[in-house]
Motif scaffolding. Structure first.
Motif, PDB file in Angstrom:
ATOM      1  N   ILE A  28      -0.327  -2.163  13.571  1.00 30.50           N
ATOM      2  CA  ILE A  28      -0.352  -3.497  13.805  1.00 30.50           C
ATOM      3  C   ILE A  28      -0.374  -3.626  15.492  1.00 30.50           C
ATOM      4  CG2 ILE A  28       0.600  -5.934  13.790  1.00 30.50           C
ATOM      5  CD1 ILE A  28       1.557  -5.616  10.971  1.00 30.50           C
ATOM      6  N   ASN A  29       0.817  -2.915  15.993  1.00 31.18           N
ATOM      7  CA  ASN A  29       0.977  -2.745  17.340  1.00 31.18           C
ATOM      8  C   ASN A  29      -0.299  -2.255  18.055  1.00 31.18           C
ATOM      9  OD1 ASN A  29       3.218  -4.513  17.530  1.00 31.18           O
ATOM     10  ND2 ASN A  29       4.384  -2.713  17.014  1.00 31.18           N
ATOM     11  N   LYS A  30      -0.677  -1.120  17.649  1.00 33.51           N
ATOM     12  CA  LYS A  30      -1.818  -0.259  18.046  1.00 33.51           C
ATOM     13  C   LYS A  30      -3.169  -1.086  18.034  1.00 33.51           C
ATOM     14  CE  LYS A  30      -3.480   3.295  15.818  1.00 33.51           C
ATOM     15  NZ  LYS A  30      -3.563   4.684  15.361  1.00 33.51           N
ATOM     16  N   ARG A  31      -3.534  -1.905  16.899  1.00 33.75           N
ATOM     17  CA  ARG A  31      -4.927  -2.384  16.749  1.00 33.75           C
ATOM     18  C   ARG A  31      -4.740  -3.782  17.237  1.00 33.75           C
ATOM     19  NH1 ARG A  31      -8.148   1.285  14.423  1.00 33.75           N
ATOM     20  NH2 ARG A  31      -7.092   3.171  13.654  1.00 33.75           N
ATOM     21  N   ALA A  66     -10.729 -10.062   2.484  1.00 29.09           N
ATOM     22  CA  ALA A  66     -11.348  -9.691   1.130  1.00 29.09           C
ATOM     23  C   ALA A  66     -12.606  -8.954   1.258  1.00 29.09           C
ATOM     24  CB  ALA A  66     -11.406 -11.123   0.085  1.00 29.09           C
ATOM     25  N   ALA A  67     -13.513  -9.453   2.059  1.00 32.68           N
ATOM     26  CA  ALA A  67     -14.858  -8.886   2.327  1.00 32.68           C
ATOM     27  C   ALA A  67     -14.634  -7.449   2.635  1.00 32.68           C
ATOM     28  CB  ALA A  67     -15.609  -9.754   3.293  1.00 32.68           C
ATOM     29  N   ALA A  68     -13.382  -7.272   3.550  1.00 35.40           N
ATOM     30  CA  ALA A  68     -13.111  -5.696   3.946  1.00 35.40           C
ATOM     31  C   ALA A  68     -12.548  -5.050   2.956  1.00 35.40           C
ATOM     32  CB  ALA A  68     -12.632  -5.872   5.317  1.00 35.40           C
ATOM     33  N   GLY A  69     -12.354  -5.435   1.729  1.00 33.46           N
ATOM     34  CA  GLY A  69     -11.384  -5.022   0.876  1.00 33.46           C
ATOM     35  C   GLY A  69      -9.876  -4.873   0.974  1.00 33.46           C
ATOM     36  N   VAL A  70      -9.392  -6.007   1.749  1.00 31.80           N
ATOM     37  CA  VAL A  70      -8.006  -5.979   1.764  1.00 31.80           C
ATOM     38  C   VAL A  70      -7.482  -7.223   1.351  1.00 31.80           C
ATOM     39  CG1 VAL A  70      -6.027  -5.827   3.621  1.00 31.80           C
ATOM     40  CG2 VAL A  70      -8.082  -4.252   3.830  1.00 31.80           C
ATOM     41  N   VAL A  91       1.260 -10.063   4.681  1.00 31.19           N
ATOM     42  CA  VAL A  91       0.763  -9.026   4.366  1.00 31.19           C
ATOM     43  C   VAL A  91       1.721  -7.865   3.800  1.00 31.19           C
ATOM     44  CG1 VAL A  91      -0.112  -6.762   5.596  1.00 31.19           C
ATOM     45  CG2 VAL A  91      -0.728  -8.906   6.226  1.00 31.19           C
ATOM     46  N   GLY A  92       1.679  -7.678   2.485  1.00 29.22           N
ATOM     47  CA  GLY A  92       2.527  -6.770   1.719  1.00 29.22           C
ATOM     48  C   GLY A  92       2.118  -5.280   2.002  1.00 29.22           C
ATOM     49  N   PHE A  93       3.298  -4.623   1.910  1.00 32.35           N
ATOM     50  CA  PHE A  93       2.852  -3.044   2.118  1.00 32.35           C
ATOM     51  C   PHE A  93       3.739  -2.173   0.996  1.00 32.35           C
ATOM     52  CE2 PHE A  93       6.656  -4.316   4.563  1.00 32.35           C
ATOM     53  CZ  PHE A  93       7.523  -3.362   4.381  1.00 32.35           C
ATOM     54  N   GLY A  94       4.703  -2.791   0.331  1.00 35.46           N
ATOM     55  CA  GLY A  94       5.503  -1.809  -0.692  1.00 35.46           C
ATOM     56  C   GLY A  94       4.855  -1.102  -1.564  1.00 35.46           C
ATOM     57  N   GLY A  95       3.346  -1.395  -2.193  1.00 31.79           N
ATOM     58  CA  GLY A  95       2.805  -0.467  -3.038  1.00 31.79           C
ATOM     59  C   GLY A  95       1.920   0.249  -2.486  1.00 31.79           C
ATOM     60  N   LEU A  96       1.803   0.417  -1.157  1.00 33.17           N
ATOM     61  CA  LEU A  96       0.553   1.211  -0.618  1.00 33.17           C
ATOM     62  C   LEU A  96       1.197   2.511   0.067  1.00 33.17           C
ATOM     63  CD1 LEU A  96      -1.085  -1.783   1.221  1.00 33.17           C
ATOM     64  CD2 LEU A  96      -1.556  -0.789  -0.674  1.00 33.17           C
ATOM     65  N   SER A  97       0.358   3.635   0.080  1.00 42.01           N
ATOM     66  CA  SER A  97       0.917   4.966   0.778  1.00 42.01           C
ATOM     67  C   SER A  97       0.676   4.612   2.409  1.00 42.01           C
ATOM     68  CB  SER A  97       0.120   5.665   0.193  1.00 42.01           C
ATOM     69  OG  SER A  97      -1.452   5.630   0.789  1.00 42.01           O
ATOM     70  N   ARG A 102      -2.687   2.637   7.080  1.00 43.63           N
ATOM     71  CA  ARG A 102      -3.138   2.565   8.050  1.00 43.63           C
ATOM     72  C   ARG A 102      -4.611   2.189   7.982  1.00 43.63           C
ATOM     73  NH1 ARG A 102      -0.310   7.577   7.730  1.00 43.63           N
ATOM     74  NH2 ARG A 102       1.138   7.598   9.094  1.00 43.63           N
ATOM     75  N   GLN A 103      -5.511   2.617   6.933  1.00 42.71           N
ATOM     76  CA  GLN A 103      -6.671   2.244   6.522  1.00 42.71           C
ATOM     77  C   GLN A 103      -6.697   0.468   6.509  1.00 42.71           C
ATOM     78  OE1 GLN A 103      -8.407   3.579   2.846  1.00 42.71           O
ATOM     79  NE2 GLN A 103     -10.214   2.829   3.258  1.00 42.71           N
ATOM     80  N   GLY A 104      -5.812  -0.099   5.917  1.00 44.07           N
ATOM     81  CA  GLY A 104      -5.640  -1.537   5.653  1.00 44.07           C
ATOM     82  C   GLY A 104      -5.766  -2.510   7.024  1.00 44.07           C
ATOM     83  N   ILE A 105      -4.607  -1.641   7.974  1.00 42.44           N
ATOM     84  CA  ILE A 105      -4.685  -2.472   9.284  1.00 42.44           C
ATOM     85  C   ILE A 105      -6.060  -2.294   9.907  1.00 42.44           C
ATOM     86  CG2 ILE A 105      -3.409  -2.745  11.451  1.00 42.44           C
ATOM     87  CD1 ILE A 105      -1.868  -3.944   8.918  1.00 42.44           C
ATOM     88  N   ARG A 106      -6.505  -1.123   9.970  1.00 40.53           N
ATOM     89  CA  ARG A 106      -7.900  -0.812  10.717  1.00 40.53           C
ATOM     90  C   ARG A 106      -8.955  -1.760  10.092  1.00 40.53           C
ATOM     91  NH1 ARG A 106     -12.123   1.578   9.010  1.00 40.53           N
ATOM     92  NH2 ARG A 106     -11.359   2.749   7.451  1.00 40.53           N
ATOM     93  N   LEU A 107      -9.039  -1.979   8.804  1.00 47.03           N
ATOM     94  CA  LEU A 107     -10.124  -2.803   8.184  1.00 47.03           C
ATOM     95  C   LEU A 107      -9.749  -4.131   8.613  1.00 47.03           C
ATOM     96  CD1 LEU A 107     -10.255  -1.117   4.761  1.00 47.03           C
ATOM     97  CD2 LEU A 107     -12.196  -1.055   6.465  1.00 47.03           C
TER      98      LEU A 107
END
Length: 115
Positions: A28-31, A66-70, A91-97, A102-107
């Protein structure tokens, strides 16, 4: 429980989710760091992204995600008083690798901030 298995499990899970949270905050901080603030970073399996100024409302932010798949969630349903607040997104993150985080925040960054 008498043998300490629960305590051992809880310590292991705390470290596991702490590492995921660190990946999330770093990305998040990076992007997006200069465009929003992050709340709720010290506990739980989600954070709230608060936009200081955005031409998009919460519904549009959720729609673009949602349109980006997140999948993300508006925070308005959880507020006691809605009023005229800047948008914020749950934004939840518990069930994600870590890679999925990383991919979700980029999207999200691309969906919300790319022209």
């Amino acid at each position: 429980m008498k043998q300490g298995h629960l305590d051992k499990h809880l310590r292991r899970m705390k470290g596991h989710y702490s590492r995921k949270r660190e990946v999330l905050l770093t990305e998040i901080n990076k992007r997006m760091g200069d465009r929003l603030s992050v709340q709720g970073i010290s506990a739980g399996l989600h954070v709230v992204l608060s936009f200081s100024s955005s031409s998009l409302d919460e519904a549009e932010l959720v729609k673009r995600a949602a349109a980006a798949g997140v999948r993300v969630y508006p925070s308005a349903p959880y507020r006691l008083v809605n009023g005229n607040k800047p948008p914020s997104i749950l934004v939840g993150f518990g069930g994600l690798s870590p890679d999925q985080i990383r991919q979700g925040i980029r999207l999200l960054s691309e969906a919300w901030f790319s022209p």
